[in-house]
Design a protein around this motif. Structure first.
Motif, short mmCIF file in Angstrom:
data_model
loop_
_atom_site.label_atom_id
_atom_site.label_comp_id
_atom_site.label_asym_id
_atom_site.label_seq_id
_atom_site.Cartn_x
_atom_site.Cartn_y
_atom_site.Cartn_z
N LYS A 41 1.06 -1.08 0.01
CA LYS A 41 -0.08 0.09 0.02
C LYS A 41 1.05 1.14 0.10
O LYS A 41 1.90 1.24 0.71
CB LYS A 41 -0.89 0.13 1.18
CG LYS A 41 -1.81 -1.06 1.39
CD LYS A 41 -2.63 -1.04 2.88
CE LYS A 41 -1.65 -1.60 3.68
NZ LYS A 41 -2.42 -1.86 4.98
N LYS A 42 0.33 2.24 -0.81
CA LYS A 42 1.14 3.62 -0.65
C LYS A 42 -0.07 4.68 -0.15
O LYS A 42 -1.15 4.50 -0.60
CB LYS A 42 1.61 3.97 -2.14
CG LYS A 42 2.21 5.16 -2.11
CD LYS A 42 2.49 5.57 -3.55
CE LYS A 42 2.71 7.18 -3.93
NZ LYS A 42 2.72 7.81 -4.92
N MET A 43 0.42 5.38 0.68
CA MET A 43 -0.32 6.44 1.33
C MET A 43 0.29 7.66 1.29
O MET A 43 1.62 7.80 1.39
CB MET A 43 -0.59 6.30 2.73
CG MET A 43 -1.71 4.75 2.85
SD MET A 43 -1.67 4.15 4.56
CE MET A 43 -0.41 2.84 4.20
N GLU A 44 -0.40 9.03 1.11
CA GLU A 44 0.35 10.21 1.40
C GLU A 44 -0.35 10.94 2.42
O GLU A 44 -1.76 10.91 2.63
CB GLU A 44 0.12 11.04 0.06
CG GLU A 44 1.09 10.50 -0.98
CD GLU A 44 0.77 11.23 -2.34
OE1 GLU A 44 -0.07 11.93 -2.42
OE2 GLU A 44 1.50 10.77 -3.51
N VAL A 45 0.34 11.63 3.28
CA VAL A 45 -0.21 12.27 4.50
C VAL A 45 0.42 13.64 4.41
O VAL A 45 1.79 13.74 4.33
CB VAL A 45 0.11 11.55 5.75
CG1 VAL A 45 -0.30 12.39 6.94
CG2 VAL A 45 -0.39 10.28 5.88
N LEU A 46 -0.15 14.58 4.72
CA LEU A 46 0.00 16.05 4.75
C LEU A 46 0.27 16.21 6.17
O LEU A 46 -0.83 16.27 7.12
CB LEU A 46 -0.73 17.13 3.93
CG LEU A 46 -0.67 17.28 2.51
CD1 LEU A 46 -1.55 18.08 1.74
CD2 LEU A 46 0.73 17.48 2.09
N LEU A 47 1.49 16.75 6.73
CA LEU A 47 1.38 17.21 8.18
C LEU A 47 1.79 18.84 8.21
O LEU A 47 2.77 19.21 7.61
CB LEU A 47 2.78 16.58 8.69
CG LEU A 47 2.27 15.19 9.33
CD1 LEU A 47 3.85 14.78 9.62
CD2 LEU A 47 1.15 15.05 10.15
N ASP A 48 1.03 19.43 9.06
CA ASP A 48 1.42 21.10 9.41
C ASP A 48 2.51 21.13 10.38
O ASP A 48 2.14 21.16 11.70
CB ASP A 48 0.13 21.59 9.77
CG ASP A 48 0.01 23.05 9.91
OD1 ASP A 48 1.36 23.50 9.15
OD2 ASP A 48 -0.52 23.87 10.19
N CYS A 49 3.50 20.65 10.06
CA CYS A 49 4.97 20.53 11.13
C CYS A 49 5.98 21.88 10.61
O CYS A 49 6.09 21.92 9.26
CB CYS A 49 5.49 19.50 11.14
SG CYS A 49 4.52 18.37 12.17
N SER A 50 6.48 22.40 11.27
CA SER A 50 7.50 23.31 10.84
C SER A 50 9.00 22.69 10.96
O SER A 50 10.02 23.07 10.13
CB SER A 50 7.68 24.71 11.74
OG SER A 50 7.80 24.23 12.99
N GLU A 51 9.08 21.67 11.74
CA GLU A 51 10.40 21.18 11.59
C GLU A 51 10.08 19.48 11.21
O GLU A 51 9.36 18.66 11.45
CB GLU A 51 10.77 20.76 13.25
CG GLU A 51 11.17 22.25 13.88
CD GLU A 51 12.16 22.92 13.21
OE1 GLU A 51 13.17 22.59 13.05
OE2 GLU A 51 12.05 24.44 13.10
N LYS A 52 11.57 19.13 10.41
CA LYS A 52 11.39 17.81 9.80
C LYS A 52 11.54 16.79 11.06
O LYS A 52 10.75 15.86 10.73
CB LYS A 52 12.63 17.63 8.74
CG LYS A 52 12.65 16.35 8.20
CD LYS A 52 13.72 16.27 6.98
CE LYS A 52 13.62 15.20 6.25
NZ LYS A 52 14.60 15.24 4.94
N ALA A 53 12.19 17.02 11.70
CA ALA A 53 12.31 15.93 13.11
C ALA A 53 11.04 15.68 13.79
O ALA A 53 10.64 14.48 13.83
CB ALA A 53 13.41 16.29 14.13
N GLU A 54 10.18 16.81 13.90
CA GLU A 54 8.84 16.33 14.39
C GLU A 54 7.95 15.69 13.47
O GLU A 54 7.29 14.71 13.96
CB GLU A 54 8.22 18.10 14.44
CG GLU A 54 6.66 17.96 15.23
CD GLU A 54 6.18 19.27 15.30
OE1 GLU A 54 5.00 19.34 15.78
OE2 GLU A 54 6.88 20.42 14.93
N ALA A 55 8.03 16.05 12.18
CA ALA A 55 7.19 15.29 11.27
C ALA A 55 7.46 13.91 11.04
O ALA A 55 6.67 13.04 11.20
CB ALA A 55 7.48 16.15 9.72
N GLU A 56 8.93 13.44 11.15
CA GLU A 56 9.36 12.31 11.17
C GLU A 56 9.00 11.45 12.39
O GLU A 56 8.43 10.39 12.27
CB GLU A 56 10.96 11.99 11.08
CG GLU A 56 11.34 12.37 9.87
CD GLU A 56 13.09 12.43 9.87
OE1 GLU A 56 13.60 12.06 10.81
OE2 GLU A 56 13.52 12.68 8.70
N ALA A 57 8.95 12.11 13.42
CA ALA A 57 8.41 11.48 14.50
C ALA A 57 7.06 11.12 14.65
O ALA A 57 6.34 9.96 14.84
CB ALA A 57 8.90 12.28 15.99
#
Length: 83
Positions: A41-57
């Protein structure tokens, strides 16, 4: 904002009946060079984060808790900063 592209696949040790069916269909169509097929499966998720480390977590937690079954599935993801 970051866009995560998430890939969820069955672990190597887990039988993939869909993959087996697709492989059989490809062989019946003459594509005998196909040795294995695994369906995922492939999914795409948009995250409203300013920092890449926060988005990864957050994405890792989302995958572990919701999108993938850790007993039978693996996941990987890619993050891309978007405007």
């Amino acid at each position: 904002m970051f866009k995560a592209t998430i890939f969820v696949t069955l672990r190597e040790s887990v039988l993939d009946p869909q993959g087996v069916a697709v492989k059989g269909s490809l062989h019946s169509l003459g594509y005998n060079g196909v040795k294995d097929v695994r369906i995922g499966k492939k999914m795409e998720v948009l995250l409203d984060c300013s920092e890449k480390a926060e988005a990864e977590a957050q994405i890792r937690e989302i995958c572990e808790k919701v999108l993938a079954n850790p007993v039978i599935e693996n996941f990987t993801f890619e993050l891309e900063e978007v405007a």
